[in-house]
Design a protein around this motif. Structure first.
Motif, PDB file in Angstrom:
ATOM      1  N   GLU A 174     -30.165  12.055  13.324  1.00 21.65           N
ATOM      2  CA  GLU A 174     -30.976  13.143  13.866  1.00 21.65           C
ATOM      3  C   GLU A 174     -30.317  13.703  15.122  1.00 21.65           C
ATOM      4  N   ALA A 176     -29.761  14.842  18.816  1.00 21.46           N
ATOM      5  CA  ALA A 176     -30.236  14.126  20.005  1.00 21.46           C
ATOM      6  C   ALA A 176     -31.154  14.997  20.860  1.00 21.46           C
ATOM      7  N   SER A 219     -34.677  11.052  17.303  1.00 18.91           N
ATOM      8  CA  SER A 219     -33.404  10.499  17.761  1.00 18.91           C
ATOM      9  C   SER A 219     -33.660   9.591  18.956  1.00 18.91           C
TER      10      SER A 219
END
Length: 255
Positions: A174, A176, A219
């Protein structure tokens, strides 16, 4: 921080706790208190069972090789159980022990092993898992023990996932972005957290997770974390963003 007693020995017992109702110590508890802590009759300890709050109990010696507890006063009422559910791919023993203990310390109310494609360990010692949960609760003043479940496959977990609960999925792929902002926006109401194995989720598993409308991918930043480290980081983020680290009126009435 509440003014709890963290100096007295604190033990989990299976028996019901009530004023004056004697509770027999296990051999391991008797050895610890008598031979390691050097306590004797009339000394006191703290007891909890996950149901009846915390009690200060007086030590009694009904026989030379026996030790009993006599609860005298309740020091804390039993709180409501934590609603935060923690799902995790099992790790090897030492890292799994650490992860379970930290999850309990961080407020997990349910521990659910989840089998994935890259899971390192497929056989779970349920007694060991519960023993680690008890040890963490004893050491950290926690009164409620988490519900320890048997392992389940990821696809079966998703198929049986309860309506109305959101599943926070920590995805190392994912972007950040800020997980705090995402949780504020997307994760309302009852929550569960899913941490994958050391090898990460497979492409098929990530696709399966992202296909479910109750899943919230987040994330944990630009660094790759080991699974046990990711567990602590993710639980801290959840508790800080939408959990019980917030004042009660704030997390109950988000706008």
């Amino acid at each position: 921080m509440p003014d709890h007693d963290f100096k007295s020995p604190r033990l989990f017992v299976e028996a019901d706790l009530a004023e004056g109702a004697a509770v027999e110590a296990t051999p391991a508890q008797a050895n610890y208190l008598l031979n390691v802590m050097r306590l004797g009759e009339a000394d006191t300890v703290l007891l909890f069972n996950g149901r009846d709050g915390e009690w200060r109990a007086v030590l009694k010696r009904p026989a030379k090789k026996r030790l009993a507890f006599r609860p005298a006063t309740r020091t804390r009422e039993q709180p409501e159980p934590s609603d935060l559910q923690y799902f995790f791919a099992p790790l090897k023993h030492a890292r799994l022990d650490y992860m379970v203990q930290k999850a309990v310390e961080m407020g997990a109310g349910l521990l659910q092993p989840v089998l994935t494609q890259h899971t390192q360990v497929t056989r779970i010692n349920d007694d060991r898992l519960r023993a680690n949960a008890i040890e963490a609760a004893e050491q950290c003043g926690i009164l409620g023990l988490p519900d320890c479940r048997e392992a389940i496959r990821l696809d079966a977990l998703l198929d049986s996932f309860p309506a109305g609960r959101r599943l926070v999925f920590c995805d190392e792929r994912e972007d950040a972005a800020s997980p705090i902002e995402l949780l504020h926006r997307e994760a309302r109401g009852p929550l569960a957290l899913l941490i994958g194995p050391e090898g990460g989720f497979s492409a098929k598993e990530r696709e399966l997770l992202r296909s479910r409308d109750f899943v919230v991918p987040i994330s944990l930043g630009p660094r790759i974390l080991r699974a046990d480290t990711a567990a602590v980081a993710a639980l801290a983020v959840i508790q800080a963003a939408v959990g019980d680290w917030l004042p009660h009126d704030r997390w109950q009435h988000k706008d």
